[in-house]
Each structure stands twice: as structure tokens, then as C-alpha cells.
Design a protein around this motif. Structure first.
Motif, PDB file in Angstrom:
ATOM      1  N   ARG A  83      76.699  44.825 -57.937  1.00 17.86           N
ATOM      2  CA  ARG A  83      75.800  43.706 -57.655  1.00 17.86           C
ATOM      3  C   ARG A  83      76.542  42.577 -56.946  1.00 17.86           C
ATOM      4  NH1 ARG A  83      72.018  40.572 -62.143  1.00 17.86           N
ATOM      5  NH2 ARG A  83      70.724  39.443 -60.651  1.00 17.86           N
ATOM      6  N   THR A 232      68.636  41.049 -52.055  1.00 16.25           N
ATOM      7  CA  THR A 232      69.342  41.897 -53.005  1.00 16.25           C
ATOM      8  C   THR A 232      68.496  42.101 -54.255  1.00 16.25           C
ATOM      9  OG1 THR A 232      71.451  41.011 -52.239  1.00 16.25           O
ATOM     10  CG2 THR A 232      71.458  42.183 -54.325  1.00 16.25           C
ATOM     11  N   THR A 234      67.551  42.990 -58.159  1.00 15.81           N
ATOM     12  CA  THR A 234      68.170  42.691 -59.443  1.00 15.81           C
ATOM     13  C   THR A 234      68.482  43.985 -60.174  1.00 15.81           C
ATOM     14  OG1 THR A 234      66.056  42.629 -60.617  1.00 15.81           O
ATOM     15  CG2 THR A 234      66.815  40.584 -59.560  1.00 15.81           C
ATOM     16  N   ARG A 380      70.776  46.937 -52.252  1.00 22.70           N
ATOM     17  CA  ARG A 380      71.220  47.184 -53.618  1.00 22.70           C
ATOM     18  C   ARG A 380      71.918  48.527 -53.716  1.00 22.70           C
ATOM     19  NH1 ARG A 380      65.088  47.057 -55.955  1.00 22.70           N
ATOM     20  NH2 ARG A 380      64.347  49.096 -55.247  1.00 22.70           N
ATOM     21  N   LEU A 383      74.683  48.210 -56.205  1.00 23.13           N
ATOM     22  CA  LEU A 383      74.185  48.184 -57.577  1.00 23.13           C
ATOM     23  C   LEU A 383      73.857  49.586 -58.071  1.00 23.13           C
ATOM     24  CD1 LEU A 383      73.408  46.298 -59.901  1.00 23.13           C
ATOM     25  CD2 LEU A 383      71.120  46.160 -58.913  1.00 23.13           C
TER      26      LEU A 383
END
Length: 473
Positions: A83, A232, A234, A380, A383
């Protein structure tokens, strides 16, 4: 994607394809990072449990906890690293600052794992803390590095090529770990001092490999970061994306299962050599027989994936891995003179399957992440990759922990460097801990893949680059 999911031929808003294909030098330089990550995962996976039980005198059950619990922190470290790298902006792009930080910290923390000033169960605390710190440094490098194929690989063929080079250097790392680590320990005096010197030998190799991957293999990520979407996702959105996407869900499970099988096989090697075959010297040919097929058959698995698709190729690789693991059971019945040849043949078969189960799952996951990124339009990749790497590293520790549990349940006796004659039940646990667990786990891979529907060509249709920009495998 096949089935009920339509394939659209337009790029998600805010994304763009790389302007040109990755050169062979860039793909090789990316793969060099696998030498460092392979050394970090293989050396502890190979010798850490043995180092704790047979050098520091830590009880097998506690030693299993030491190799497992610190890696649970990867559930925090890896998604956080992904992240943060997704959100990083600057002249170096989103990935390289974190890769550079990891490259500097990991060699130091790696050495500290094997620098315990204590013996007995007290040593478990030192090793556990050092292992946890090294895991944080490892996450800083491996998560942004592993994000590169999905982010800068223009098509499925290039992503497969990048993963192939990654596994080539991983195989070299396994060869160095399996062939040199025990020899270095013995050469430098065996015992704690031998392990310290071994770690000091490997640390500079890791530093150089990560430096090449950072400053050459990842240089395209600086430009790619400008082309990707600025928004981006979460962590909650990323987990929701995994739950909603069957390819992502399936590959999470497959990566976990393949890593558990690999970890069990690597962890069991020293025990099979020492306590079943009866010679620590057998460890070197055992790992040569694991690595040689890994390197020799890698091009064959890559071609199979291109010709038949990655899913059937991975199913075949899993079946070969299971066959080799099952053959190890013969060690319980053959005479002593035949144990080494049987072990080498069985592990050669496992190594052939290991090539496919190492290269294809991350390549398929990169395909699924690329598809998700191009359809959703949010940055992402880091992530999602971080979550995958967390699952992979934890699975590796779970594999070692499961093997340690089998040893404990079957009466394995730990020692502080003194040769101990293990009972028949303990030797049974040493063999079945590898054979039975591996067969069960990779059989699960084959079953999960039956419902996997991702087709590589579908991802390439989403804004794939022109044919003249396509890299060859």
C-alpha cells in the motif's frame, strides 16, 4: 475472462500501456532479484529449524513456533509495504525507494538470525525477534519487486518470461543454499560459529542481487507509475476485489498450497539426509537433484504454458511433484544401500514438478492482478501483491511448522550438535512428513484449478500493446 464475464476491448480510464516492450536485459535484471529472495527464503527454510533443534538445542515444538509465528507478521508487513509503495510518488517512482530500503536492511537482519549468543530454549527469543525484523525488511523489497510483472509487463507472455527468469535465479539460490550452506557451516567450524560465517558469506550476494533488480530491473517502473491510475484502493477494497474475483481467489489458494509443499520438501531435506540416509554429506546431492531439474525443465514448462495454457501446465506440474513425493515412501522399505539412490531419483522427479509449481502460480496471479488493474483503473497492484506475498511467506512457515509438528508427534529427539539415533517412529515421521503432506497439498492444487477460468488472451485484449511491442518469452 471466459464464462459469464464479458471481455471488453478498451482500457480503463487513466491507464496506458508501456510504450515499448521490456528488453531481455531488463527481464533478466528483474529476475536477478530472485537470487536474494531465494536465499532469504531457502536458507532459513532449509537450515533454521535444524539450526534451532540440532545446534542451539531448542525443543522441536518451540523451534516450530519460532519458524512459524514471526512470519505471521507478514500479514501486516506485506500489505502495508504494498500500500505504501502504491502511494509513493517521486523521481524514482513508487517501487524503487522501498526496494532500495529493503536491499540495505535485509542482509543485516538476515545475519542477525544466525548470531544468537544463547543456546537452549532462551535462544528461541533471539532468533524469533531477528526473524521478525528480517521479515519486515524482506517485505520492503519483495512486495514492490513482485508487483513489477503486473505493472510493467505489457502482456501475458512477457509476465511469464519475467517469472521464468525469477525462477532461474531462485533455482540458483536453492543450489547455493542447499549445496554451499551446509559446506560453509562445516568449513567455518560447524556449530554456532559456522552458521554465523555462512550468513556473512551470503549477505553480500543478497545485497548485490537486490541492487541490480532495483536500479536496472525496476527502472521502467518510474515511467509506468506516471501511466497508471492515480487513485489508490484501500485495503478493504483490495480484499473485496479478491473475494469478488474467482481468478484472484483461486490463485491465492494455489500459491499457499504450492508454498506449503515446497517448504515441507526443503525443510525435510536435512532430516532425510542425516537421520534416514545416515549421512549429512547426502544433503548436497539431494539439493543438486532438486535444483538441476528446476533449471533444466523451466523452458519446457514455459513452452507448455504458452502452447496449452498456464492452468493445464500447472496441473501437470502439480501431478509430477506429487509423484516424486510419493516415491519417497520407498525409503521406509529399501535397504540402507539403496536409500540414497531412491532419494535422489524421487527428489529429481519432485524437482521437475517444482519448476512448474514455482513459476506458474505467480505468473498466473500477475495475470489476474493485471486484469483487475486494467478493468478497475486503480493503482493497487502493490497492495494485492503484498497480500499474495504475505500468504506465500506465511504458507512457507506453516509448512515448516507442520513438519516440526510431525517430528514432535513421532518422537524426534533434539540435540545440541550431538548425533542422536532416532527411533523407528521418528524416522517414519521424517519421511511421511515430506511425502504424505506434499501429496495431499499438491492434490489440492489440482482440484482448485479445475474451477479457474482466466485466459491469458483476455487480459492482453484490455489495451494490450501493438504486436511490434510484444516481448518474446
Amino acid at each position: 475472462m471466459t464464462g459469464t464475464t464479458p471481455v471488453v476491448s478498451q482500457r480503463a480510464p487513466g491507464t496506458a500501456a508501456p510504450v515499448r516492450a521490456l528488453s531481455r536485459g531488463e527481464r533478466v535484471s528483474f529476475g536477478v532479484g530472485g537470487l536474494a529472495t531465494g536465499l532469504f527464503t531457502t536458507v532459513p527454510g532449509l537450515v533454521l529449524l535444524y539450526y534451532l533443534t540440532d545446534t542451539l538445542g531448542v525443543a522441536a515444538g518451540l523451534a516450530g513456533a519460532v519458524v512459524t509465528i514471526p512470519r505471521l507478521l507478514d500479514l501486516v508487513f506485506n500489505p502495508l509495504s504494498g500500500r505504501l509503495s502504491d502511494r509513493t510518488a517521486g523521481r524514482w517512482g513508487p517501487r524503487r525507494p522501498w526496494m532500495a530500503a529493503g536491499a540495505l536492511l535485509l542482509p543485516v537482519t538476515f545475519v542477525s538470525i544466525f548470531w544468537s549468543p544463547f543456546t537452549g530454549d532462551v535462544a528461541a527469543l533471539w532468533v524469533g525477534l531477528a526473524f521478525a525484523l528480517s521479515g519486515a525488511a524482506f517485505s520492503m523489497f519483495i512486495v514492490p519487486w513482485s508487483s513489477l510483472p503486473a505493472e510493467i509487463g505489457p502482456d501475458a507472455a512477457t509476465r511469464t518470461s519475467m517469472m521464468s527468469w525469477r525462477i532461474v535465479f531462485l533455482a540458483l539460490a536453492i543450489l547455493l543454499a542447499g549445496g554451499l550452506a551446509p559446506a560453509l557451516v562445516e568449513m567455518f567450524g560447524d556449530g554456532p560459529s559456522g552458521y554465523r560465517s555462512m550468513a556473512l558469506t551470503f549477505a553480500p550476494v543478497m545485497l548485490v542481487a537486490m541492487g541490480i533488480a532495483t536500479f536496472v530491473g525496476a527502472r521502467r517502473s518510474t515511467r509506468a507509475s506516471v501511466a497508471t491510475a492515480a487513485e489508490t484502493g484501500t485495503l478493504r477494497e483490495a480484499l473485496r476485489a479478491v473475494r469478488a474475483s474467482r481468478p484472484l481467489r483461486s490463485m491465492f489458494v494455489v500459491i499457499i498450497l504450492c508454498e506449503v509443499a515446497a517448504s515441507v520438501a526443503l525443510t525435510g531435506g536435512p532430516y532425510i539426509a542425516d537421520h534416514v540416509i545416515g549421512s549429512e554429506d547426502a544433503l548436497v546431492p539431494i539439493f543438486i537433484c532438486l535444483v538441476a531439474p528446476l533449471m533444466l525443465t523451466m523452458p519446457l514448462w514455459s513452452r507448455a504454458a504458452t502452447r496449452w495454457g498456464k492452468r493445464p501446465a500447472l496441473q501437470a506440474a502439480a501431478a509430477v511433484f506429487a509423484l516424486g513425493a510419493g516415491l519417497l515412501i520407498a525409503l521406509l522399505f529399501v535397504p540402507d544401500a539403496a536409500k540414497l539412490p531412491v532419494a535422489l531419483f524421487s527428489i529429481s522427479v519432485m524437482g521437475t514438478g517444482f519448476a512448474g509449481t514455482s513459476m506458474l502460480p505467480p505468473a498466473m496471479f500477475a495475470d489476474a492482478v493485471a486484469y483487475e488493474a486494467r478493468t478497475v483503473g486503480k493503482r493497487r497492484v502493490g497492495l494485492l501483491t503484498g497480500a499474495s506475498n504475505a500468504a506465500e511467506t506465511i504458507a512457507g512457515s506453516i509448512g515448516a511448522g507442520v513438519y516440526a509438528a510431525v517430528l514432535s508427534l513421532t518422537g524426534f529427539i533434539s540435540s545440541e550438535g550431538v548425533q542422536v539415533t532416532q527411533s523407528t517412529t521418528a524416522r517414519l515421521g521424517i519421511v511421511l512428513g515430506v511425502a504424505a503432506v506434499s501429496v495431499l497439498v499438491v492434490s489440492g492444487v489440482i482440484l482448485v484449478l479445475r474451477r479457474y477460468e482466466m485466459v491469458e488472451a483476455d487480459i492482453d485484449q484490455l489495451g494490450s500493446p501493438s504486436r511490434t511491442d510484444t516481448a518474446t518469452t
